[in-house]
Scaffold this motif. Structure first.
Motif, short mmCIF file in Angstrom:
data_model
loop_
_atom_site.label_atom_id
_atom_site.label_comp_id
_atom_site.label_asym_id
_atom_site.label_seq_id
_atom_site.Cartn_x
_atom_site.Cartn_y
_atom_site.Cartn_z
N THR A 1 0.81 -1.21 0.00
CA THR A 1 0.00 0.00 0.00
C THR A 1 0.85 1.26 0.00
OG1 THR A 1 -2.04 -0.89 0.97
CG2 THR A 1 -1.47 1.35 1.55
N MET A 2 1.92 1.28 0.81
CA MET A 2 2.77 2.46 0.87
C MET A 2 3.37 2.77 -0.49
SD MET A 2 2.86 3.97 3.78
CE MET A 2 4.30 4.97 3.47
N VAL A 3 3.92 1.76 -1.13
CA VAL A 3 4.58 1.96 -2.42
C VAL A 3 3.57 2.33 -3.50
CG1 VAL A 3 5.92 0.83 -4.24
CG2 VAL A 3 6.54 0.51 -1.84
N TYR A 4 2.46 1.61 -3.54
CA TYR A 4 1.47 1.89 -4.58
C TYR A 4 0.85 3.27 -4.39
CZ TYR A 4 -2.40 1.32 -7.80
OH TYR A 4 -3.28 1.49 -8.84
N GLY A 5 0.61 3.64 -3.15
CA GLY A 5 0.00 4.94 -2.88
C GLY A 5 0.88 6.09 -3.32
#
Length: 302
Positions: free
Chosen positions: A19-23
């Motif tokens: 989630t962190m990277v995709y966000g």
């Protein structure tokens, strides 16, 4: 149900990294499962070099630090040397790179880590469970749930309240405009990868404590389940990642424990079908709510 909560907490911890990277950069980092695996092996290495007979509770903070350093270095290195050169490329290019990096990390541990061709024993926090009514709870599971809660709440507070967190929100919403306003977007992206690596390491240590062993190929399936959890909850959403993990873990536990007891469905239950039912749940949710259960980006949610 309790086993599903424990399993889901681990999926949620790993899913937060996705989630962190995709966000921030809209990248699905399929190597994240192997970053989780290397964190576990980093923690195991620290345990092996500590004095024999050292108390596991005293060693645990050192193991977490060792695992976190390994995972964060690999995550940041992957961003700098594998993903950053492809940032302007078609989305298929970084996706293929992530898959290749996943295989490379897996084989690197298999070839170079002593004895990694067999499962490696991982220390345990204790074998005496706590009893809550008819439910037996192991200390390893308590560590997992507490770690997942602390990581999720801490990250949400960091993104919402800190200057770096606000820069992350701005970068997620519009990286070009954020850069024009003086935000070093490369630095923010590196921080996002580092945080994802940190949480992957915590999940790797929790996995080793829960199952008593780690293997060089454990990251593939765990990473796939965590990605499923992130999509289920709404990829790009911190709370959604954890919610998706919990829903997925409970679905697996119920499939394993209950479906086999339903008349006429005994062939569709058991551990062998747990993965199938987990993905059936994902398909049903995405058919009804394509954006996931919560369905907002990290920048909008935090």
């Amino acid at each position: 149900m309790a086993n599903g909560l424990f399993l889901g907490s681990m999926y949620g911890l790993i899913a937060i990294g996705y989630t962190m990277v995709y966000g921030i950069v809209q990248l699905i980092n399929f190597a994240h499962g192997e970053i989780f695996m290397t964190g576990a092996f980093g923690a195991l290495t620290v345990w092996n070099i500590l004095p024999s007979g050292m108390n596991i509770w005293a060693a645990l903070p050192l193991m977490l630090v060792g695992g976190a350093i390994v995972s964060m270095l690999i995550a940041v290195g992957a961003e700098r040397f594998a993903y950053r050169p492809l940032r302007g490329a078609p989305r298929l290019a970084p996706l293929i790179t992530a898959i290749g990096l996943s295989l490379a990390l897996q084989q690197a541990i298999f070839v170079w880590y002593p004895g990694a061709d067999n499962a490696k024993d991982f220390p345990q926090l204790g074998t005496h469970p706590y009893h809550l009514g008819s439910i037996s709870i192991q200390r390893n599971d308590i560590f997992l749930v507490v770690a997942a809660a602390i990581c999720m709440i801490g990250l949400a507070a960091f993104v919402r309240s800190s200057r770096t967190g606000r820069a992350m929100q701005a970068t997620a919403q519009d990286p070009d405009t954020a850069q024009l306003m003086g935000i070093d977007t490369n630095r923010i992206i590196v921080i996002a990868f580092a945080i994802g690596g940190l949480f992957a390491a915590v999940a790797g240590v929790a996995y080793g404590l829960k199952y008593g062993q780690v293997t060089y190929n454990m990251g593939f399936q765990a990473g796939l389940k965590a990605f499923t959890a992130a999509v289920l909850g709404g990829i790009g959403n911190i709370y959604g990642a954890m919610l998706g993990g919990l829903v997925l873990g409970i679905a697996e536990a119920c499939a394993t424990a209950y479906i086999a007891n339903i008349p006429g469905m005994h062939q569709l239950g058991g551990q062998g079908w747990a993965n199938v039912w987990a993905f059936v749940l994902l398909i049903v949710v995405l058919l009804v709510r394509p954006q996931g259960l919560l369905g907002e980006r990290v920048a909008d949610r935090a």
